[in-house]
Design a protein around this motif. Structure first.
Motif, short mmCIF file in Angstrom:
data_model
loop_
_atom_site.label_atom_id
_atom_site.label_comp_id
_atom_site.label_asym_id
_atom_site.label_seq_id
_atom_site.Cartn_x
_atom_site.Cartn_y
_atom_site.Cartn_z
N LEU A 152 -22.96 -9.54 10.42
CA LEU A 152 -23.65 -8.93 9.28
C LEU A 152 -22.69 -8.03 8.52
O LEU A 152 -21.92 -7.28 9.12
N GLN A 197 -22.47 -5.37 4.99
CA GLN A 197 -23.25 -4.60 4.03
C GLN A 197 -22.49 -4.51 2.71
O GLN A 197 -21.32 -4.10 2.69
N ARG A 220 -28.17 -5.97 4.08
CA ARG A 220 -27.14 -6.61 4.89
C ARG A 220 -27.21 -8.12 4.68
O ARG A 220 -28.29 -8.70 4.55
N LEU A 256 -25.70 -12.07 5.95
CA LEU A 256 -25.05 -12.83 7.01
C LEU A 256 -23.75 -13.43 6.48
O LEU A 256 -23.74 -14.07 5.42
N LEU A 260 -28.71 -15.25 13.33
CA LEU A 260 -29.05 -14.17 12.41
C LEU A 260 -29.82 -13.07 13.13
O LEU A 260 -29.55 -11.88 12.96
N GLN A 261 -30.77 -13.47 13.98
CA GLN A 261 -31.54 -12.50 14.75
C GLN A 261 -30.65 -11.74 15.73
O GLN A 261 -30.81 -10.53 15.92
N CYS A 268 -27.41 -11.16 15.38
CA CYS A 268 -26.58 -10.24 14.59
C CYS A 268 -27.37 -9.00 14.19
O CYS A 268 -26.86 -7.87 14.25
N GLU A 269 -28.62 -9.20 13.78
CA GLU A 269 -29.44 -8.07 13.36
C GLU A 269 -29.75 -7.17 14.55
O GLU A 269 -29.69 -5.93 14.43
N HIS A 289 -26.68 -5.17 15.44
CA HIS A 289 -26.48 -4.11 14.44
C HIS A 289 -27.42 -2.94 14.69
O HIS A 289 -27.01 -1.77 14.65
N GLN A 290 -28.68 -3.24 14.95
CA GLN A 290 -29.67 -2.18 15.18
C GLN A 290 -29.34 -1.39 16.45
O GLN A 290 -29.43 -0.16 16.47
#
Length: 258
Positions: A106, A108, A115, A117, A153-154, A156-157, A160-161
């Motif tokens: 991800l 920004q 954000r 991908l 994608l999930q 990566c998110e 990140h979180q």
């Protein structure tokens, strides 16, 4: 062992995925982590301490003036001991999320909260579908992420979180001054010696001597669990030495910690 490279570890040329530009790309399915062959440390989120504690020493490195947790996967610079000959990860060993998400990441955009991908355009896992008919499309026809890319994608998110949530704990480690520098001295089968340094660990005595109020706050936040898992992971230096013996043509190594 610091993170001074402005580009994220392993990523050489990230590009934001855009449907119009990249609708013809596909992801080649591979259980190949050879891109990490030169790594001795892999970034971790604190939420990964639980699975990682079974396999790796968990230490902290300096990342722009702040501590960052990593899993030690090699004893000598440039040699990831967790890779098999075919590039796969050691059987039954936890694969850090940082590794599993590659070649995606991800990013920004400047002056935006959104954000996007992106992928490492120099990774051999992303190729034009015309050149790799077995590859899975990255995009659906309507421009949404395909069923192959959606889990990435999930991941990566989530990563990140989790790293964002780590900030307060890592700041607390610095504020309480309980991190101390450490190094590992090794002797390899050919009698060469090597020192792995540039990392810090929680000093058990300083940790035990934290004020009761601080420890109570840490317990409420789950940080004492993280500290305990980190401290317990020190036993895994022996596991790495055993792994080194398994992949070495010879058989006798010695390790000491200071």
């Amino acid at each position: 062992m610091t993170t001074q490279n402005p580009m994220p570890l392993f990523y050489r040329k990230p590009q934001i995925l855009r449907f119009e530009e990249h609708k013809g790309l596909g992801l080649v399915a591979k259980n190949d982590f050879s891109f990490s062959s030169n790594a001795t440390a892999i970034p971790l989120s604190v939420t990964e301490f639980m699975p990682a504690v079974r396999h790796y020493p968990i230490v902290f490195i300096d990342a722009g003036g702040s501590p960052a947790p990593v899993a030690i996967v090699g004893l000598k610079q440039g040699h990831n001991l967790m890779l098999e000959g075919d590039g796969s990860w050691a059987p039954h060993a936890y694969v850090p999320a940082y590794i599993r998400r590659y070649p995606f990441i991800l990013v920004q955009a400047p002056n935006e909260d959104t954000r996007y991908l992106a992928y490492d355009s120099e990774s051999g896992r992303v190729k034009p579908l015309a050149e790799a008919p077995d590859a899975a499309p990255i995009f659906n026809d309507d421009g949404t992420a395909s069923k192959v890319v959606e889990p990435m994608l999930q991941l990566c998110e989530a990563y990140h979180q989790h790293r964002a949530q780590d900030t307060a704990f890592l700041k607390a480690l610095t504020d309480t001054d309980i991190l101390v520098a450490r190094h590992v001295d090794m002797e390899f089968p050919d009698k060469t010696r090597y020192r792995l340094d540039g990392f810090s660990v929680i000093d058990p005595e300083r940790y035990r001597n934290l004020p009761a109020r601080t420890l109570k706050q840490w317990t409420e936040k789950g940080w004492t669990d993280a500290a305990a898992l980190h401290l317990a992971s020190a036993q895994n230096w022996g596991l790495l030495m055993e792994r080194n013996r398994q992949v070495s043509a010879n058989g006798k190594d010695a390790l000491s910690r200071h």
